[in-house]
Design an enzyme around this catalytic site. Structure first.
Site, PDB file in Angstrom:
ATOM      1  N   CYS A 142      34.114  31.244   4.043  1.00  0.00           N
ATOM      2  CA  CYS A 142      35.151  30.162   3.894  1.00  0.00           C
ATOM      3  C   CYS A 142      36.333  30.586   3.023  1.00  0.00           C
ATOM      4  O   CYS A 142      36.570  31.113   2.042  1.00  0.00           O
ATOM      5  CB  CYS A 142      34.643  29.174   3.190  1.00  0.00           C
ATOM      6  SG  CYS A 142      36.030  27.782   3.131  1.00  0.00           S
TER       7      CYS A 142
ATOM      8  N   GLY B  20      38.199  29.684  19.136  1.00  0.00           N
ATOM      9  CA  GLY B  20      39.064  29.343  20.182  1.00  0.00           C
ATOM     10  C   GLY B  20      38.533  28.779  20.986  1.00  0.00           C
ATOM     11  O   GLY B  20      39.411  28.819  22.408  1.00  0.00           O
TER      12      GLY B  20
END
Lengths: 261, 313
Positions: B137, B254
């Site tokens: 992250c 994506g």
């Protein structure tokens, strides 16, 4: 809350930079509450990529409307949309204004404070309150005369309308919250008054301050950059006295006292 | 949609010891803890759900604005806003355990003990099918490494996975960052640590600026980029790692439609995760699953497993 394809019924320019767009909707299980919003994907393209939230401006069974100002690429594209074009809509979302006290007591009054196109959800609220015979005063703040919208329709609803413009081209010259403060000082306040506000954050902060000074309960409808609209992305955080809350799911309407301005 | 026997068999995949009825998984941080998205379709039709990342203790998350729109993408700095492990065990598990879909719990901590503590507790929860270790992250700082991301530090990554491997029998999935010099090296470290699978990729570190205020568009200055903008970059990572290691790769980055998902599978993904697309179209995962099914049937491919890594070069 539903996801649906909505056919555009009308998309009309109503002022200098403002448009009103009506679209078809399913009949929702519960009627849309003023203050709730629709998260709209205006096309299938990656430009713009995300949905955009718009507060409900007109609420009818199978037909709802939004009022928007052209502020960037998305609203620019939206303004070119024609009748029968399709939008992908998530909604209705959020909590809406709390108007419960008005069901039990009368006569009462509500003071609505709008900054710019923040008047849209308040116009929906005014309609609802007037249908319940609530006395309504609306304060609208705008840049100049040509940016003032909804004043006439609010007048027709029987609301008392006060206008403030930055340049003084209409109404009071100066901040709408200064006008609000002045008028509240003059008003003989009924037993139960509430302030409902929607607009840019600095204006809401000032409204909260005025409300506190006059000891009136105040609800504000907040705006924050938003992606999903349903509480999963945790993007639209706002700092409250009990930690971060999400504008989309916990709001967009909050008690002004709850917000850490 | 109730699929017939042939269709059901065609879609089955395996990640470590975890059997999935199909390869479509909801990515971490894009579906909350399931409950938030249940209204749009039957979650049980999916391959698996990865929860929002949980940490040992409650985390406030980053100051707003936390998101900004990027060209064909989304920039975020949520900052692992979550109510912590205790809340997960007592408040989220009751809903999740009623689902008939494998639950993959995403975990992060700023030290090794934190990771181990979470793996211990999660091992006891029957409904937890796998653990995804969020090493990547871009919005949090880890104490166990000098690098800005844990997944940039080969040694620390391997050490943490070794510890977790000793702690739990659950399927372990390492989620890696693309923001490294050579992702194959990190992937190999993950394998020698004993992970069962690798998730690729987490968001790319990025930033955007408002030229009128001269301020970063995110409250935390920078964040992570996701969405179609990073798809080609993600495909390359999946392709490289698939060809470098022998454990399953879960492709993400994506994916907004079935064609995107199939590209990932051809590059080596054994399963795919749908992330940012959920924010735009909550029904995207189910539409992608339908699209994959149609593709397989149309091309007369008996199993999605036969498609993994079948890129022609």
């Amino acid at each position: 809350m539903r996801q649906f394809k909505a056919k555009i019924l009308t998309n009309k320019k109503i002022a200098h930079e403002h448009y009103v767009l009506f679209f078809e909707t399913p009949v929702f299980k519960e009627a849309v509450r003023p203050g709730q919003f629709f998260n709209i994907k205006i096309n299938d393209s990656f430009e713009p990529f995300l949905r955009r939230p718009f507060g409900a401006y007109r609420i009818h069974g199978k037909k709802h409307g939004i009022l928007y100002k052209v502020v960037g690429r998305t609203t620019e594209i939206l303004s070119t949309k024609k009748k029968a074009d399709i939008l992908d809509i998530l909604g209705p979302l959020g909590n809406g204004f709390d108007i419960k006290p008005f069901a039990d007591y009368s006569p009462l009054s509500a003071v609505l404070v709008a900054g710019g196109h923040g008047v849209a959800p308040l116009a929906a609220l005014a309609g609802k309150l007037r249908s319940r015979k609530v006395k309504v005063a609306v304060f609208i703040g705008s840049r100049s005369k040509k940016h003032v919208v909804c004043d006439k329709e609010l007048g027709k609803l029987g609301a008392k309308v006060y206008i403030a413009t930055d340049d003084g081209s209409k109404g009071y010259k100066g901040l709408v919250t200064d006008l609000l403060n002045r008028e509240l000082s003059l008003m003989r306040r009924p037993l139960k008054t509430r302030i409902y506000a929607c607009g840019p954050k600095p204006m809401l902060k000032a409204t909260a301050k005025v409300a506190k000074k006059h000891n009136i309960l105040c609800q504000v409808s907040l705006e924050e950059y938003m992606a999903c609209g349903i509480g999963t992305c945790l993007g639209c955080a706002v700092q409250t006295r009990s930690g971060y809350k999400m504008v989309c799911k916990d709001g967009p309407v909050f008690d002004a006292e709850e917000i850490v301005w | 949609m109730v699929a017939d026997y042939g269709t059901r068999e065609m879609l089955k995949v395996k990640i470590g010891r975890l059997k999935l009825k199909n390869p479509v998984i909801l990515a971490s941080g894009t579906c909350g803890f399931g409950e938030e998205t249940k209204g749009f379709f039957d979650l049980n039709n999916l391959g698996a759900i990865v929860t929002k990342t949980i940490t040992p203790d409650r985390r406030e998350g980053n100051p707003p604005p936390r998101i900004a729109e990027a060209p064909a993408g989304l920039l975020n700095s949520i900052g692992l806003d979550n109510d912590g492990l205790g809340d997960f065990m007592s408040k989220k598990i009751p809903f999740l355990k009623r689902l008939k879909v494998p639950i993959i719990v995403s975990i992060a901590a700023d030290n090794t003990d934190g990771f181990v503590k979470m793996a211990e507790e999660l091992s006891a929860a029957a409904c937890v099918g796998a653990i995804e270790i969020n090493l990547s992250c871009p919005n949090v700082i880890h104490r166990g490494t000098k690098f800005s991301l844990l997944a940039q530090d080969k040694k620390s990554t391997e050490k943490i996975i070794l510890k977790l491997r000793k702690t739990t029998h659950k399927t372990l999935i390492a989620k890696l960052s693309p923001s490294v010099t050579d992702i194959k090296e990190i992937a190999k470290a993950v394998v020698s640590g004993g992970a069962d699978a690798i998730s690729l990729i987490n968001t790319y570190p990025g930033m955007l600026v408002n030229i009128n205020t001269r301020k970063p568009k995110l409250g935390n200055t920078s964040g992570g980029l996701s969405g179609p903008a990073i798809k080609p970059l993600a495909l390359k990572c999946v392709f490289d790692v698939y060809n470098a290691v022998g454990i399953p790769v879960i492709g993400t980055g994506g994916i907004t439609n079935a064609a995107d998902a199939i590209e990932f599978i051809l590059c080596g993904a054994g399963a795919v995760q749908i992330g940012t697309a959920n924010f735009i179209n909550p029904r995207a995962p189910i539409e992608i699953l339908d699209g994959i099914t149609k593709y397989l049937k149309g091309k007369k491919i008996k199993s999605v497993k036969h498609l993994t890594g079948k890129l022609k070069i």
